[in-house]
Motif scaffolding. Structure first.
Motif, PDB file in Angstrom:
ATOM      1  N   CYS A 109       0.857  -1.187   0.000  1.00 44.00           N
ATOM      2  CA  CYS A 109       0.000   0.000   0.000  1.00 44.00           C
ATOM      3  C   CYS A 109       0.895   1.239   0.000  1.00 44.00           C
ATOM      4  CB  CYS A 109      -0.899  -0.030   1.234  1.00 44.00           C
ATOM      5  SG  CYS A 109      -1.859   1.464   1.457  1.00 44.00           S
ATOM      6  N   GLU A 111       0.320   4.412   0.479  1.00 47.87           N
ATOM      7  CA  GLU A 111       0.100   5.328   1.603  1.00 47.87           C
ATOM      8  C   GLU A 111       0.729   4.786   2.879  1.00 47.87           C
ATOM      9  OE1 GLU A 111      -2.476   4.102  -0.213  1.00 47.87           O
ATOM     10  OE2 GLU A 111      -3.061   5.823  -1.419  1.00 47.87           O
ATOM     11  N   ARG A 112       0.529   3.482   3.088  1.00 46.54           N
ATOM     12  CA  ARG A 112       1.094   2.854   4.286  1.00 46.54           C
ATOM     13  C   ARG A 112       2.626   2.899   4.238  1.00 46.54           C
ATOM     14  NH1 ARG A 112      -1.142   0.026   8.913  1.00 46.54           N
ATOM     15  NH2 ARG A 112       0.642  -1.047   9.766  1.00 46.54           N
TER      16      ARG A 112
END
Length: 198
Positions: A109, A111-112
């Motif tokens: 991910c 964003e993660r």
């Protein structure tokens, strides 16, 4: 399915019958034939008969919207199942499995991954600001090489027995320096304490 049953199916499916009884009646009449044909086409295990059935139902509904019911419903079903099976086999020849497992964890991910990278940057900056031997001790403890206490003590030139108390003091100092938003939510929930709590 016998020839008599097939002829009965073909005779009962007319445009007027579909208009009068709706698509539900058509599905009810054709379901045994579609299931039998899909099961026969997927006999070798290379295809999933349920997938074939689904594809045939979609084709039939599209046909009903465009042209109405087929004149020879049984023949149409056989042809549609055969064509969908051929398409599925061609598609299976072109598809290639992944070389490895799909990515999981923070890297999966974006964003993660960005949040994890920001936390690591903030942690490294805070470690560099700690006093005394703390920057070297904490850097050694955070090393991906995972050194033993003996190796860390040799690297820092201090006794192995003093590492425990020194580590506690350095971690306490680091805990006070890090802002609350840098601490991982999972860790805050696990410990039951917020950074800065006494």
């Amino acid at each position: 399915m016998t020839l008599r049953e097939t002829a009965t199916i073909s005779g009962t499916i007319t445009a007027a019958a579909v208009a009068r009884d709706g698509a539900d009646a058509l599905v009810r009449v054709l379901r045994p034939l579609v299931q039998a044909e899909a099961h026969a086409e997927a006999h070798d295990g290379a295809l999933d008969s349920a997938d074939l059935e689904q594809a045939v139902w979609v084709r039939l509904l599209e046909r009903l919207d465009a042209e109405g019911p087929p004149a020879d419903a049984a023949g149409w079903v056989r042809g549609a199942v055969h064509e969908e099976a051929r398409r599925a086999r061609r598609r299976a020849l072109r598809e290639r499995p992944y070389a490895g497992e799909p990515p999981t964890g923070p890297a999966a991910c974006p964003e993660r991954a960005a949040l994890v990278a920001e936390r690591r940057r903030a942690l490294r900056a805070a470690v560099a600001r700690t006093p005394g031997h703390c920057p070297r001790l904490l850097t050694a403890m955070l090393s991906p090489m995972d050194p033993t206490y003996r190796e860390i003590a040799g690297q820092l030139g201090i006794s192995q027995g003093s590492l425990g108390p020194m580590r506690s003091r350095c971690l306490g100092c680091l805990r006070r320096m890090l802002p609350a938003e840098v601490a991982a939510p999972e860790l805050r929930e696990w410990s039951g304490r917020q950074p800065g709590d006494r």
